[in-house]
Every structure is written in structure tokens, then in C-alpha cells.
Write a protein that holds these residues in place. Structure first.
Motif, PDB file in Angstrom:
ATOM      1  N   VAL A  30     -29.950 -26.618  -3.596  1.00 11.49           N
ATOM      2  CA  VAL A  30     -30.469 -27.985  -3.657  1.00 11.49           C
ATOM      3  C   VAL A  30     -31.965 -27.910  -3.917  1.00 11.49           C
ATOM      4  N   ASP A  31     -32.389 -28.397  -5.080  1.00 18.36           N
ATOM      5  CA  ASP A  31     -33.787 -28.332  -5.473  1.00 18.36           C
ATOM      6  C   ASP A  31     -34.637 -29.174  -4.521  1.00 18.36           C
ATOM      7  N   GLU A  73     -26.689 -39.214   3.033  1.00 22.59           N
ATOM      8  CA  GLU A  73     -27.868 -39.319   2.171  1.00 22.59           C
ATOM      9  C   GLU A  73     -29.127 -38.868   2.908  1.00 22.59           C
ATOM     10  N   TYR A 126     -26.606 -26.031   0.277  1.00 26.85           N
ATOM     11  CA  TYR A 126     -25.563 -26.911   0.785  1.00 26.85           C
ATOM     12  C   TYR A 126     -24.254 -26.136   0.772  1.00 26.85           C
ATOM     13  N   ARG A 167     -34.265 -31.419   2.026  1.00 20.29           N
ATOM     14  CA  ARG A 167     -35.349 -31.214   1.066  1.00 20.29           C
ATOM     15  C   ARG A 167     -36.702 -31.185   1.772  1.00 20.29           C
ATOM     16  N   GLU A 168     -36.887 -32.056   2.778  1.00 22.47           N
ATOM     17  CA  GLU A 168     -38.145 -32.068   3.524  1.00 22.47           C
ATOM     18  C   GLU A 168     -38.355 -30.749   4.259  1.00 22.47           C
ATOM     19  N   PHE A 214     -29.412 -34.995   3.238  1.00 19.71           N
ATOM     20  CA  PHE A 214     -29.952 -34.318   2.060  1.00 19.71           C
ATOM     21  C   PHE A 214     -31.459 -34.531   1.949  1.00 19.71           C
ATOM     22  N   THR A 215     -31.924 -35.724   2.320  1.00 20.68           N
ATOM     23  CA  THR A 215     -33.366 -35.980   2.306  1.00 20.68           C
ATOM     24  C   THR A 215     -34.088 -35.045   3.266  1.00 20.68           C
ATOM     25  N   THR A 249     -36.364 -32.257  -6.672  1.00 14.44           N
ATOM     26  CA  THR A 249     -35.549 -33.270  -7.342  1.00 14.44           C
ATOM     27  C   THR A 249     -34.239 -33.590  -6.617  1.00 14.44           C
ATOM     28  N   GLY A 250     -33.783 -32.697  -5.759  1.00 13.63           N
ATOM     29  CA  GLY A 250     -32.485 -32.882  -5.111  1.00 13.63           C
ATOM     30  C   GLY A 250     -31.315 -32.459  -5.971  1.00 13.63           C
ATOM     31  N   GLU A 251     -31.564 -31.936  -7.158  1.00 17.63           N
ATOM     32  CA  GLU A 251     -30.481 -31.512  -8.046  1.00 17.63           C
ATOM     33  C   GLU A 251     -29.692 -30.362  -7.409  1.00 17.63           C
ATOM     34  N   LYS A 252     -28.378 -30.433  -7.524  1.00 15.16           N
ATOM     35  CA  LYS A 252     -27.503 -29.407  -6.954  1.00 15.16           C
ATOM     36  C   LYS A 252     -27.006 -28.478  -8.064  1.00 15.16           C
TER      37      LYS A 252
END
Length: 606
Positions: free
Chosen positions: A510-511, A461, A481, A468-469, A464-465, A514-517
Motif C-alpha cells: 500500500v503506497d 476506510e 495489507y 498510510r499515516e 487504510f488511512t 497515494t494509497g495505491e495497492k
């Protein structure tokens, strides 16, 4: 050029040569092997090939007799005699069963005895290798002859095969030796390393196993599984392959080594192909390798995996292609393993440090930091498994008769060592048991099980954070990813671009917000090793195994990579090299219903 494969026949051949037994543990290992050989067949099994235990002495004796004769008498007047000889015979038998469209496609038993002879003239300090690896001098092939021995265990025919092979190898060795002697007149001598490292002779009279299988059960399974793969109109073609493999090795040297060992393994693979609406080729696969047929997944699991292969291919067909990209990416463990195998592992193989035609990326960097300091890289072919997963890169005696060793290549980012065969390199005089080859070629230093360990790990988790950062920090709208990788390759020659390429099977955008894949297709990762490997920011704690098959100058050998997920600040991708093609014009004809599978009682091997 070296290539790392994962699928189909690649993994089948992986199993062929995986895991020879150690001399140091001879008594206990042989007891266990003999107990396994003596165990009776499981319900429904038949003995396809008997064990060769009673024939091992005859084979070894024939090899020893001819090798000793060549050592004493093989000499052309006026030219140097051989100071070292090695003979190797591999009896390779595999039963192949494949299914396509719900029917049996292939049902074959193939068996060959591949032979190899190595002859050296001069001495350990200077011989026909001249401190530099040249496999063509040690793989004599003459037009009209295959390098195989008779399947009948009769000393005369076996000796005659090695007589002819030794003659060709000796003549090639003299030619190479004299050429390299002449080259010393013109070449500046910058440093001097010996040509060949001495080794302690190994004695190993290992027990050999029969090849047993319940063929009818597996025929039924392949019909059912191949019908499931062909059930979707999006799957243009597909195949299921099952192999039962036995490989017995017989090895003798003029130094006194005598090795007999063998292995039985089983593999199952799926492969499904399709085409996107724009004509881009699509594929998806699964592969399993196990030391017993019962060690492969259950029928229920295999059916579920077959349906998943189909659904993933259908999703790929609906996805959009990714334009060439440069930016942050999160690698799943499989991708990290291939990344290190191609960008680091091949460039730490010993012969490449001495070869003037090689890029020699890390030759002068011992003691220097070459990767981030939280990473350590070890190659450990002595390890049989990682957790519960077998490592196909495991072996305990290499193809030069040297026991394998665990070698710390990079410690906390700093280069410490190289993978070494019996070809010494500057400041590294002895083999560390990594001389490997296929059945036909001369050994050279190769990877076994490359293991990447990290002291800077976070959860999945958190990875993925941070992806995005990092994506937002670079001002990008999405990162990548890379979930699964099919194969990879790298160029180590100084006459080409020092680069590597990986072929992922599943890649997700990976947005950043939003984190949407979102699944994408048409992606190949590319890069240069020194730049790419230093861009790892942090890793996961999710170590996994990538089992595959690696092709290089000494042939195809089984390899494993153990690695965690890794966040990389920048990777580059390109579109696939295969051109788009039109899909079939007509819809496929209907297939019969999926056949029922044979029910195997609980506790019995299939």
C-alpha cells in the motif's frame, strides 16, 4: 510445534468432529435430532449409510461391560490398580468425491471405528500423569496392529479390542507412575497440583443420523468445476474435493459417564497451483463447510468462485516477489484470527503452563496486561455461529466428558484464565471443558472458537488511512495489507525459538502517498508473541470467521477464530521456505469442453 490449517482435507476433518450436542439441553436437542433423522431423503438422494441408532445400545453396552471388568480385575500383583478408566469409540465414515481436469479422480466411501482407552493408576492427587501431560503414555500402539474396532456391531469383538487396548494402557500407566514417583526423589517440589480433576458424570443417549447424498449430481458438478479450474494455462495443477461426513461418538468412563452423539457435515474445496516465472510455487484455494449438502453454495456461485480462483492465481503469477520486510501492516480479519490463534491461543492452553519443556510464556502473568487494553479474548465452543456463519470449533461436550464453557481468557488486555482440561494447573483446579483430541490420542486443553473483541474500532476506510499515516511516520514508502491467510504454525517449546509463522495467500503493498495497492507474492509473516501482539494500534469493526483445523500434541481438531481487521505498527516477513522449481517444459494438452451441469429444480437439495 502446532499448526493451523485451512484447506482441503484439513477442513474435511474439521467437519468430522464439529459440534457435539449438550447434556444440559438433552430433551429438546434429542427431539430435534430425532426429527432430523426421521425426515425423508430429498429428491435424488440415496442413503449411503443408515443411522446407527439401533446399534448404539449394543456398542455402549459392550464398552461398559469391558470397562467394568477391567476396573474390577485389571491388576498386576504388587502394582497399583487402575482408579480411572475411559473408553472412546468413534465411528467415522466419509464419502470422498474429487475431480481433476474435468474428470472424476476419486469416488470412495471410507469407514473406520477408531478406539482409545485411558487408564490411570494412583489417585486424583498423584497418578501416572504426575500433573504433567505426556500423551505417549496414553496412546498405546503396538507393531502390527491398527487401533480400530470391527465394523460389525457384535459385543465380543468390540470387547476384545478394548481388552487388548486396556492391557497396553495399564502397563504403560504403571511404568509412567513408577517413573514419576522416582523423579520426586530428585526434583525440588516447588508447588503441588493434583494430577486429575474430578468431573460430574454425563449421560447422553443422543440420536444418530444416516448419511444421505445425491451422488450423481455432485459428480456432474465436480466435473464442471474442475474443468473451470484447469482452463487457464497458468494453472499447472488443480483439484476439487467434496466430502460427505458422518461421525458418531461413543464414550464411557468408570465415573459413570455414558455419551452417544453424532454429526453429519459436508465440505467442498478448490485448490489451484501454479509457478511464477522465477519458479516460486503459487497456490490459491476456497473452502466451504455446511451441515447439509443444500447449505453449500449454489452452482452459479461455485462456478463464479472457481473462475475467481483462476484469475487470482493468474494475477499472482504476474506479481513481483516482496523482499524481507519489517514495518506496519493491516491485517484482514482472517489474518488477525490466525495471528491470535498462534501468538496467544496456544500459549494459554493449560498443560503448557505445567510442562517444564514448554516456553510457559504467560504462566506467571495472570492479572497482568499482556495485550493492548482495548482487546478482550474469549474462547467459546458453546457458540454455534457468528452471525450467519457456522463455527466449526463448536462442541458441547469435550473429549473428557465435560460440558464446554465460554472462557474469558483476556479481559481488556489483562490475563484472566487459561484453557483447561481435567489436568489441573496452579491456581486452576477444574476443567472448563476444553479437553480435546483426535480419535486416537489423549485429550489436552485446546482452543475451540477463539473470539477477539475490540473497544477501539474504526471503519475499513479509516484503517487504510491510518496505515498510510503510520507508514509515513516510520519514514517508509509503503506498508502491507494482508488480505487472506492459508495456514500458520507456532513453536511453544523452550528448546526452540518462541516464534510463530503465518502463510498469507494474498498480500498487497500500500503506497504511503497515494494509497495505491499492488499485489505481491512470496511472503511469510514471522514474529515473537510477546513483542508482536502488543503492537496492535487499532482494529476494524468488520468481524469475520476463520474456520480451520489445528494440529498439536493431541492431534487434529476443528477450530474457529473470530476477529476484526487489525492495524499493527510492525510485522516482519520472510521469503517462502519452499525452493523454486522449473515449470513444465511442454504446454498442457487440450481438455474437452466444460461439461454441462445437471439442473436441480428450485427448492430441492442437490
Amino acid at each position: 510445534m502446532t499448526t493451523f490449517y485451512r484447506h482441503l482435507a484439513a477442513l474435511v476433518l474439521c467437519a468430522l468432529f464439529a459440534g457435539f450436542a449438550a447434556c444440559e439441553r438433552l430433551s429438546e436437542e434429542v427431539k430435534q435430532e430425532k426429527a432430523a433423522v426421521g425426515a425423508g431423503p430429498a429428491a435424488g438422494e440415496e442413503e449411503i449409510l443408515p443411522a446407527q441408532t439401533d446399534e448404539a445400545g449394543v456398542i455402549l453396552g459392550a464398552l461398559r461391560s469391558e470397562l467394568d471388568r477391567s476396573r474390577r480385575e485389571l491388576r498386576k500383583p504388587g502394582y497399583p490398580a487402575a482408579y480411572f478408566l475411559a473408553y472412546r469409540l468413534r465411528d467415522e465414515a466419509y464419502y470422498q468425491l474429487s475431480g481433476r481436469y474435468g474428470a472424476i479422480l476419486e469416488d470412495n466411501l471410507d469407514r473406520k471405528r477408531a478406539v482409545y482407552a485411558e487408564v490411570r493408576v494412583g489417585d486424583y492427587d498423584f497418578d501416572n500423569r504426575g500433573g504433567q501431560w505426556d500423551y505417549q503414555d496414553y496412546a498405546p500402539v503396538w507393531e502390527g496392529f491398527d487401533i480400530y474396532a470391527s465394523l460389525e456391531t457384535v459385543p465380543g469383538p468390540l470387547r476384545r479390542t478394548f481388552w487388548l487396548l486396556s492391557d497396553a494402557a495399564y502397563k504403560g500407566a504403571i511404568e509412567s507412575y513408577l517413573r514419576r514417583r522416582a523423579e520426586t526423589v530428585q526434583k525440588a517440589e516447588i508447588k503441588k497440583t493434583p494430577s486429575f480433576a474430578k468431573a460430574v458424570p454425563q449421560k447422553k443417549p443422543g440420536a444418530l443420523q444416516p448419511l444421505r447424498l445425491d451422488r450423481e449430481t455432485w459428480r456432474g458438478r465436480l466435473k464442471r468445476l474442475s474443468a473451470i479450474l484447469a482452463s487457464s494455462p497458468d494453472v499447472i495443477d488443480s483439484k476439487v474435493e467434496f466430502y460427505a461426513i458422518r461421525s458418531d461418538r461413543f464414550f464411557v468412563t468408570s465415573e459413570g459417564s455414558e455419551i452417544v452423539d453424532g454429526r453429519v457435515n459436508f465440505s467442498l474445496s478448490y485448490r489451484a497451483f501454479g509457478r511464477a516465472p522465477d519458479g516460486e510455487p503459487l497456490s490459491n484455494a476456497r473452502v466451504w463447510v455446511a451441515p447439509t449438502a443444500a447449505g453449500l453454495p449454489s452452482l452459479e456461485t461455485l462456478e463464479a468462485e472457481a473462475r475467481e480462483v483462476v484469475s487470482e492465481l493468474e494475477a499472482l503469477r504476474k506479481s513481483q516477489p516482496l523482499p524481507p520486510y519489517s514495518g506496519p501492516a493491516l491485517f484482514a480479519p482472517d489474518a488477525t484470527g490466525v495471528f491470535f490463534h498462534e501468538a496467544v491461543g496456544h500459549r494459554l492452553e493449560g498443560e503448557r503452563q505445567e510442562d517444564e519443556h514448554s516456553g510457559q510464556t504467560f504462566r506467571d502473568k495472570v492479572g497482568q496486561e499482556i495485550i493492548p487494553p482495548f482487546l478482550t479474548v474469549v474462547d467459546d465452543p458453546t457458540a454455534k455461529r457468528e452471525g450467519e456463519t457456522p463455527l466449526v470449533g463448536h462442541y458441547e461436550i469435550d473429549d473428557e466428558g465435560v460440558p464446554s464453557q465460554s472462557v474469558t481468557l483476556v479481559e481488556k488486555g489483562v490475563l484472566k484464565n487459561f484453557l483447561l482440561s481435567r489436568a489441573p494447573i496452579e491456581n486452576f483446579a477444574k476443567s472448563n471443558g476444553h479437553g480435546r483430541s483426535d480419535a486416537y490420542r489423549a485429550p489436552m486443553a485446546r482452543m475451540g472458537s477463539l473470539i477477539v473483541r475490540s473497544s477501539n474500532t474504526v471503519s475499513q476506510e479509516e484503517l487504510f488511512t491510518r496505515l498510510r499515516e503510520e507508514t509515513r511516520r516510520q519514514g517508509r514508502s509503503f506498508g502491507l495489507y494482508i488480505e487472506d491467510v492459508d495456514s500458520g504454525e507456532t513453536n511453544t517449546s523452550r528448546y526452540g525459538v518462541q516464534a510463530f509463522r503465518g502463510v498469507p495467500r494474498r498480500v498487497w503493498k500500500v503506497d504511503a502517498a497515494t494509497g495505491e495497492k499492488t499485489l505481491v507474492r512470496g511472503v511469510e509473516m514471522i514474529g515473537t508473541p510477546l513483542a508482536s501482539i502488543r503492537k496492535i494500534l487499532v482494529t476494524g469493526d468488520d468481524y469475520k470467521v476463520f474456520n480451520g483445523f489445528c494440529g498439536a500434541e493431541s492431534g487434529m481438531v476443528p477450530v474457529s477464530a473470530v476477529a476484526p481487521s487489525a492495524l499493527i505498527s510492525e510485522i516482519e516477513t520472510q521469503r517462502p521456505t519452499e525452493p523454486p522449481r522449473a515449470p513444465p517444459i511442454l504446454a498442457p494438452p487440450p481438455l474437452p469442453p466444460v461439461p454441462a451441469a445437471k439442473v436441480v429444480p428450485a427448492g430441492e437439495a442437490p
